[in-house]
Every structure is written in structure tokens, then in C-alpha cells.
Write a protein that holds these residues in place. Structure first.
Motif, short mmCIF file in Angstrom:
data_model
loop_
_atom_site.label_atom_id
_atom_site.label_comp_id
_atom_site.label_asym_id
_atom_site.label_seq_id
_atom_site.Cartn_x
_atom_site.Cartn_y
_atom_site.Cartn_z
N PHE A 1 0.84 -1.19 0.00
CA PHE A 1 0.00 0.00 0.00
C PHE A 1 0.88 1.25 0.00
CE2 PHE A 1 -2.73 -3.28 1.68
CZ PHE A 1 -3.98 -2.98 1.17
N SER A 2 0.45 2.25 -0.75
CA SER A 2 1.20 3.51 -0.80
C SER A 2 0.26 4.63 -1.22
CB SER A 2 2.37 3.40 -1.78
OG SER A 2 1.89 3.33 -3.12
N ASP A 3 0.82 5.83 -1.34
CA ASP A 3 0.01 6.97 -1.78
C ASP A 3 0.29 7.29 -3.24
OD1 ASP A 3 2.59 7.83 -1.38
OD2 ASP A 3 2.02 9.79 -0.57
N THR A 4 0.49 6.24 -4.03
CA THR A 4 0.78 6.41 -5.45
C THR A 4 -0.37 5.89 -6.31
OG1 THR A 4 1.80 4.24 -5.74
CG2 THR A 4 3.21 6.02 -4.91
N ARG A 5 -0.24 6.04 -7.60
CA ARG A 5 -1.28 5.56 -8.52
C ARG A 5 -1.41 4.04 -8.48
NH1 ARG A 5 -2.57 9.15 -13.50
NH2 ARG A 5 -2.11 11.22 -12.70
N SER A 6 -0.38 3.35 -8.05
CA SER A 6 -0.45 1.90 -7.92
C SER A 6 -0.51 1.51 -6.45
CB SER A 6 0.76 1.24 -8.59
OG SER A 6 1.98 1.76 -8.06
N GLY A 7 -1.07 2.37 -5.61
CA GLY A 7 -1.00 2.20 -4.17
C GLY A 7 -2.00 1.26 -3.55
N ILE A 8 -2.83 0.59 -4.36
CA ILE A 8 -3.78 -0.41 -3.87
C ILE A 8 -3.45 -1.71 -4.59
CG2 ILE A 8 -6.21 -1.06 -3.65
CD1 ILE A 8 -6.90 1.91 -3.63
N PRO A 9 -3.24 -2.82 -3.87
CA PRO A 9 -2.70 -4.02 -4.50
C PRO A 9 -3.66 -4.80 -5.39
CG PRO A 9 -3.11 -4.42 -2.18
CD PRO A 9 -3.34 -2.96 -2.41
N GLY A 10 -4.92 -4.46 -5.42
CA GLY A 10 -5.89 -5.15 -6.26
C GLY A 10 -7.13 -4.28 -6.42
N ASN A 11 -8.17 -4.83 -7.04
CA ASN A 11 -9.42 -4.09 -7.17
C ASN A 11 -9.85 -3.56 -5.80
OD1 ASN A 11 -9.38 -4.96 -9.79
ND2 ASN A 11 -11.01 -6.46 -9.54
N ASP A 12 -10.11 -2.27 -5.73
CA ASP A 12 -10.55 -1.71 -4.45
C ASP A 12 -11.93 -2.21 -4.07
OD1 ASP A 12 -10.06 -0.10 -2.19
OD2 ASP A 12 -11.25 1.53 -3.03
N ASP A 13 -12.71 -2.66 -5.05
CA ASP A 13 -13.99 -3.32 -4.80
C ASP A 13 -14.88 -2.53 -3.84
OD1 ASP A 13 -13.73 -5.57 -6.48
OD2 ASP A 13 -12.42 -6.54 -5.04
N SER A 14 -15.31 -1.36 -4.32
CA SER A 14 -16.23 -0.51 -3.54
C SER A 14 -15.63 -0.09 -2.20
CB SER A 14 -17.56 -1.23 -3.30
OG SER A 14 -18.14 -1.63 -4.51
N GLY A 15 -14.31 -0.02 -2.12
CA GLY A 15 -13.67 0.40 -0.90
C GLY A 15 -13.29 -0.72 0.04
N ALA A 16 -13.42 -1.97 -0.39
CA ALA A 16 -13.05 -3.09 0.49
C ALA A 16 -11.58 -3.02 0.87
CB ALA A 16 -13.38 -4.41 -0.18
N MET A 17 -10.71 -2.85 -0.12
CA MET A 17 -9.28 -2.74 0.16
C MET A 17 -8.99 -1.52 1.02
SD MET A 17 -7.12 -5.01 -1.19
CE MET A 17 -7.56 -6.53 -2.02
#
Length: 771
Positions: A643-659
Motif C-alpha cells: 500500500f502507498s500513496d501512489t497511482r499503484s498504491g492499492i494491490p488489487g481491485n478496491d472493490d467498492s472500498g473493500a481494500m
């Protein structure tokens, strides 16, 4: 005023300005997660807003984005409906400004000077030298386009456009099934678009619109295709388009349709467009404009959006956090509150005084952390979400797992609305008809659905007869273990309502996860080349079973699909899935130490998939083995690596905010066991936080000795509301009215803390279902 006095005044003003805290909305970075599959929405939306107005793009090789945005490539236009953290739906009512000769379907433009902030998106369309700006309200969008001097300026509307447009009858394609465009006068276009398909494989939904502009329009035209689908490949055949001066146009399936407004502009002339959306009627779309966007004031709309997000962000305050952590946490709150979508008053299917929400996309993703997060910080919102689920059950027959475009479709695993309902019940959310809720849960558990992928429980006949889903049904492994947890949720609600017979029945069925446990199946034997010794394997895994009760071949899929034994996970993850009875899982695994060794192997040998929801609870399972320090190690590594504060900062589909909600909980230092009213302590990454828990109450969390370097990650001791907390867990009731959690952190694991009493399990001696 002397120079000295002026200098002093300026210095004082500068000091006061520096002391003013930044608004929390300034920490939202909408670009976090747009790349590498995060699929987060870029554009303007209020919390849970129906309209999500943003750009739809194609990549450099002309491949349209499935969720709208792309960090590279060109803008196709600006549409008013989107998901966040997912793709395969919407992208409706596309508007695009242009200059020069206009050829519909071939007007994409590169962009520069792009910016995205809460309630605001802007970019310069370099092909036309037009500055585009967007904002929105709950049900309307507002556009501001700054044109160059042009004798040939246009606004174009594309009604056929939708994301994941199907070129054939693909499994998850969206399809345009017809529509109408009406130019009512030179400053207004109305119409309806009809669409179907998408990820949820939904039936038809209709989007009605009223578009109004203050542009100095001189000519209005409509355009249509010739009846054939021009999207044979990524680049459309524009020769199929016919532009006429007709003010009305109607087409059927897969046929392009739209309108063009022509005018002249002077340099830097601003043209505004406001669009009302409705799922009910054109009249309702016009009424939405009248109520929410009576003028063309984009700046006022933007201020309103920011104010609404500021109110949501005010639920969490951080002290000692880094700027990076603030960006990550407040953006995560932003992402978690994008969906589901509040469509109260916009339900075309039935009239009701109950709240109506759509885009549960999907409960299988959100029940684990997003729903508990909303229950904690926005209990009134979560109450309305549950009430909406029950209202859908009363009219459609089932609570949905995935619902979008007013149509239920695609149940991925268990009937996990049962867990969502139970979570609300055990946390005492008011204003919910619990008897109806229990009816809906029991229907999930007992009635075979007509469409096994759409609603209810697929494979339920075997499950209820044999105690497991057999391998003649898809996803039989993940379904069996999830149904067991769902049954426990039913037992909880039934027990609380005094329906003891029902509670006993489903409590007995919640043991069913054991029926697919093969105690003799061994995996994970390894040879350590450095130590030159063998590492013993682990016995006991969930395994496919035939209808006659015999074992089928073990399932070795790394990440299962719709047709696999496990859905989006493997045997290492799903064999440990029994949140209601982890004590029994520990026993089946060989006891606490062997269970801890097994978890270590899972994390060190690539079986932990942080990018997908089945693994959300895995790091917390060490709590049942008296190794909370291993939880701290895994969580800190996961947060820092993935996890980070970058454009690739979520490791998978955020899925409605699940991640995003997973990130919030584990950064603050605790995580929910969904459906049970239990939180497990992890390792806070922030020294101090304050969480609003409703009714003006707050939970204050202090992590003493915590540092930015993450070395002091291990809890040494804890107090909750002034009393010693020696366990790794606490109940929602302990913080429902606010409280204070003080954690003393250290650089080495504690020899004693958190090793006394594991979190509750159904197999505990003296277990009581109703607390």
C-alpha cells in the motif's frame, strides 16, 4: 503604517496562517489506486452519490478503459455514471466539447494539465485547446468548458457509449439496447438510454437525462448509425454514422445515437453544461436539475461536494501521522464511501418509503471490512444500507450479493448479506426490522434459487442434505465454508430474537465446514537447502468431495475462478476460513503452535494474496495461537510493501472500498471479525487517533512509543477504558459509546501480553451464542 508595523503584521498573519490546520479534504488524492487494477474512480461525486461524473478514456493503443480512467491515452468524453474500485458497468450519457469538423465516435483527445480533487476534475483537451472542468451533486453533473476562438465549436452527446462495450455476446460485456434523443430547443436535449449486461450480467436498466447549456447554439443536429454495430475492433467504423438536422432520433440495439450542438466562440469563452440524471423518468431528471443544479455555478457545486466530504472525513483525526499516511487514510475513507449508491427516490421498480441503494458491488467484498467500518463511523448509513437490502428482498425475493443497474446478479460465494445483517444486529443498530431480516436470511439458507449464480445459495440442495456442496457444483469449497459462517450468522440473529429452535438448527449447520476437511491430506513438505534438512508438511485441508461422500482429487488452484473449487483463493486460505470457530480450526491443524507454524508457511511461501478479499482476516488468525507478534510482523510488512500513496498504491481491485477499509482498520491498529462484534488488535501505524463512533462519542487510541520507523510494532500492554486489556481482542460494546484504548509499544515481542485468552469461538468451553 510604518514599515516595521507592516512587517510585524505580515509576520503575524503568516504565523496564524501556518497554524491553521489543513482541511482534511486536502489529503484526498483520487489518483491513489488508478493503476495496476485498483480501478478507483476519477471525477466528481458526493459520498454515496448517484452521479459520478468523470472522464472515460482509451489507452495509447485505443483500448477503452473498463472503469473509465487511464493514466495514459486519450479522453473519449465525460460520462455521468461510474463505479469505483471495479469495472464492467456504466459510463452512460457521454458529453464531449470539440472544435472543427465533428465526426462522432472519432473525437477523442489527448489531455494535459490534468487535476483531480474532491468534487472537481479538470484537464485541457489538447486536440481542441479546450479546458474541461467538472463537478456534481447527488443526481446532477455540471461541466465548464473554456473554448478558444472558433467559428466551428460543438458540444456532442453520445448516448450509446458505455464501458466494457460488447462487440459480441461476451460473458461480461455491456450492451446498448436502444434509446431516444430529443432536441427540445437549442439549449436543451433530453432522452433515454437503455443498457444491459456488464459484470453482474444484469438485465436492462434505463438512464433518463436532461442536458441544458448556456452556449450560444445556432444549430442542433442528431446522429445515428446505420443499424449495424460499428465497434468491430477498437477503432470504430465512422462511415456508419449519419448526421441530420432532425431534432428527434430513436434507435434499437447496438446502434450509435447522439446529438451535436453547434456554435461560435471567442477566445477564453466559457460554456456551461448541466445534466440531470434519473433512473425513473425524464421529468424526474428535470426535477433533479431544478432541485440540485438551478444555476450553472460549478464553483458552488464544488464547494458543496468538498463540504460533504469534509463531514465524512471528520470521523477520524490523526495525531503524529506522516503526510503520506494522512493521504492514504483520508483517501481510503473517500474510496470506502463511494459505494453503494443512494438512489432513494430513484427506484424505477417499486414505490417504497424505505431507503433504496444500488451498486452493492459486491457484498462478498464489502461485508468483511467496509460494512463494519460504516457501522463504526457512519451507523445511520449502514442502517439504511441494511434496510435497503431487506426492501429489495421483500420485492425481488432475495437480498442481493451483487446488484447494479437495479438488477441483482452474480453471487460469488456465500449469502454474505447474512453476515452483514448479523454484524448490524450484534452491534445493535436501531431502526431495522429484525424479524424480516431473519426471514430473508432463512430464505437464503433454505430455498433453491432459480438462477444459482444470481441470488441465494448455489448448491444448497446438497449442502442441506449432505452438509457440504459437492463437486458437481462450482465453487463448492469456498461456498461450503462461507455457508457455514452464514449459518452461524442466522443462529446469532435467531438466538437474539428468542427463536431457540431456529438458532439450534443453524448453529449445528455452522459446523459444516468440517465436512470437507480431509485430516490426512498433507501439503507443504519442503527441503531447506541451506539447513540441509526437511521441513515437515501440514496435515488437514479442505478438499473436494463427490456426491457419494468419497474424496475427489485435491484442488491445487492458486487463485480459483467461477468454475473452480475455491473462488479467488487457494486451499491454504480457505482451509482456515471459519471465523466463527477458529478454535476448531486450530485443533484440526494440530494445536496452537502447529497452527502458528502453518500460518508462517502460508505467508512466507506465497499463499497469502493481499490483493483479494478471502485473505483479509488471515493476518489476525495468529490471535488464536497466542502469537500476536506474528500478526504485527505480517501487517507491517503488508502495509509497507503493498500500500502507498501512489497511482499503484492499492494491490488489487478496491472493490467498492473493500481494500481501502482494510487499510484504514489495520493502520489504526484493530480489525473486525465481521458478524460477531469482535475486534482483534494488530499494530497501530499511527501514534494517536480519534474515531467518531456516533452520537457524539469518540474512541481515542494512543500507541505509546510508536515511531515512524515501525520498529516498535509489538504491543507490550494495553488498557481499554482505564482497565487492563490482556487479550488481543475486545468487543464492539466496549467502544460503542466511545472510550480510550492505550497501547504501550515496544521493539521486541512481549513474553506475556495477548497470550491468555484467544478471541471467542463456537467450540469454546461454556460457549454461549447470545451475549
Amino acid at each position: 503604517m510604518t514599515k516595521q508595523t507592516l512587517a510585524l503584521a505580515l509576520l503575524l498573519a503568516s504565523t496564524l496562517h501556518a497554524q491553521q490546520p489543513k482541511p482534511l479534504t486536502s489529503y484526498i488524492d483520487p489518483y491513489i489506486g488508478v493503476d495496476w487494477g485498483g480501478n478507483t474512480f476519477i471525477g466528481s461525486a458526493i459520498p454515496f452519490g448517484m452521479v459520478k461524473l468523470g472522464p472515460d478514456m482509451e489507452t495509447f493503443d485505443h483500448r477503452p478503459s473498463g472503469f473509465g480512467y487511464s493514466s495514459t491515452g486519450s479522453i473519449l468524453g465525460f460520462s455521468h455514471t461510474h463505479l469505483s474500485g471495479a469495472q464492467g458497468k456504466y459510463g452512460n450519457i457521454l458529453v464531449m466539447p470539440t472544435t472543427g469538423d465533428v465526426t462522432p465516435l472519432a473525437i477523442a483527445s489527448p489531455r494535459e494539465k490534468e487535476t483531480a480533487q474532491p468534487g472537481y476534475y479538470a484537464a485541457t483537451l489538447t486536440r481542441y485547446n479546450i479546458r474541461a472542468e467538472l463537478s456534481s451533486t447527488r443526481r446532477t453533473g455540471i461541466h465548464r468548458y473554456t473554448f478558444p476562438a472558433s467559428q466551428n465549436a460543438h458540444l456532442t452527446l453520445d448516448l450509446e457509449h458505455c464501458l466494457s462495450r460488447g462487440n459480441s455476446q461476451g460473458w461480461e460485456d455491456q450492451h446498448f439496447v436502444g434509446g431516444e434523443v430529443h432536441v427540445t430547443n437549442l439549449h436543451e436535449i433530453t432522452g433515454i438510454g437503455r443498457y444491459s449486461g456488464g459484470w453482474n450480467r444484469g438485465g436492462e436498466y434505463r438512464v433518463y437525462f436532461v442536458l441544458q447549456t448556456d452556449a450560444p447554439v445556432t444549430t442542433a443536429r442528431t446522429w445515428t448509425g446505420n443499424g449495424s454495430n460499428p465497434w468491430k475492433d477498437s477503432i470504430p467504423d465512422t462511415s456508419t454514422i449519419r448526421i441530420t438536422n432532425d431534432h428527434n432520433a430513436t434507435v434499437n440495439a447496438e446502434t450509435p445515437i447522439g446529438a451535436i450542438l453547434d456554435f461560435k466562440t471567442s477566445a477564453q469563452q466559457q460554456v456551461h453544461v448541466r445534466v440531470g440524471i434519473s433512473f425513473v423518468s425524464i421529468d424526474q431528471a428535470r426535477n433533479n436539475l431544478r432541485e440540485e443544479m438551478p444555476t450553472y455555478d460549478l464553483d458552488a457545486a464544488r464547494r458543496n461536494v468538498v463540504a460533504q466530504w469534509q463531514k465524512q472525513l471528520d470521523t477520524i483525526h490523526l495525531s503524529g501521522a506522516t503526510e503520506k499516511q494522512r493521504r492514504m487514510i483520508y483517501t481510503a475513507i473517500y474510496h470506502t464511501m463511494m459505494m453503494p449508491v443512494d438512489r432513494t427516490g430513484e427506484n424505477p421498480l417499486w414505490q417504497s418509503t424505505e431507503p433504496y441503494y444500488d451498486d452493492y458491488y459486491a457484498v462478498w467484498d464489502t461485508f468483511r471490512s467496509s460494512a463494519p467500518f460504516l457501522t463504526l463511523v457512519a451507523p445511520d448509513r449502514e442502517r439504511d444500507l441494511v434496510r435497503s437490502l431487506l426492501n429489495i428482498y421483500q420485492h425481488d425475493g432475495y437480498m442481493p450479493d451483487a446488484r447494479s443497474g437495479n438488477v441483482t446478479g452474480r453471487t460469488q460465494g456465500g449469502s454474505n448479506t447474512d453476515v452483514m445483517v448479523a454484524d448490524a444486529y450484534v452491534k445493535h443498530l436501531p431502526g431495522i426490522d429484525w424479524n424480516t431480516a431473519l426471514q430473508a436470511m432463512i430464505k437464503n439458507a433454505e430455498v433453491t434459487p432459480a438462477d444459482l449464480q444470481k441470488e441465494g445459495r448455489g448448491g444448497i440442495d446438497d449442502y442441506n442434505k449432505l452438509g457440504y456442496v459437492t463437486n458437481r457444483d462450482e465453487r463448492s469449497g469456498s461456498r461450503t465454508v462461507e455457508y457455514s459462517n452464514d449459518d452461524y450468522s442466522i443462529a446469532e440473529v435467531a438466538c437474539g430474537l428468542g427463536k431457540d429452535d431456529i438458532a439450534k438448527k443453524y448453529l449445528a449447520r455452522s459446523h459444516n465446514f468440517e465436512n470437507l476437511w480431509d485430516k490426512n491430506l498433507e501439503e507443504g513438505a519442503d527441503v531447506n537447502p541451506r539447513a540441509k534438512r526437511s521441513v515437515p508438511g501440514f496435515k488437514g485441508f479442505t478438499r473436494p468431495k463427490n456426491p457419494d461422500g468419497t474424496w475427489a482429487a485435491p484442488n491445487k488452484d492458486v487463485r480459483g475462478s467461477w468454475w473452480s473449487f475455491f473462488y479467488e483463493g487457494d486451499e491454504w486460505t480457505y482451509s482456515l476460513y471459519a471465523p466463527h470457530d477458529m478454535r476448531r480450526i486450530v485443533e484440526l491443524s494440530g494445536g496452537p503452535e502447529e497452527f502458528a507454524r502453518r500460518l508462517d508457511y502460508t505467508f512466507t511461501h506465497g499463499h497469502y494474496d493481499v490483493s483479494n478479499e478471502p485473505g483479509f482476516l488471515l493476518p489476525m488468525l495468529y490471535a488464536w495461537s497466542s502469537h500476536p507478534d506474528h500478526t504485527a510482523d505480517v501487517l507491517r510488512l503488508t502495509l509497507e510493501k503493498w500500500f502507498s500513496d501512489t497511482r499503484s498504491g492499492i494491490p488489487g481491485n478496491d472493490d467498492s472500498g473493500a481494500m481501502s477499509s482494510w487499510l484504514i482498520f489495520n493502520t489504526l491498529g484493530f480489525y473486525p471479525v465481521a458478524g460477531q462484534g469482535i475486534y482483534i488488535l494488530g499494530t497501530p501505524a499511527i501514534p494517536e487517533s480519534t474515531i467518531a463512533v456516533g452520537n457524539g462519542k469518540t474512541l481515542h487510541i494512543v500507541a505509546k512509543n510508536a515511531g515512524e520507523d515501525g520498529l516498535n510494532r509489538y504491543i507490550q500492554s494495553a488498557t481499554l477504558n482505564g482497565k487492563p486489556l490482556n487479550n488481543t481482542w475486545f468487543r464492539h460494546a466496549d467502544i460503542a459509546n466511545g472510550g480510550e484504548l492505550i497501547l504501550t509499544m515496544g521493539s521486541s515481542p512481549s513474553a506475556t501480553w495477548g497470550k491468555a485468552t484467544p478471541p471467542p469461538s463456537m467450540s469454546d468451553p461454556g460457549f454461549k451464542l447470545c451475549n
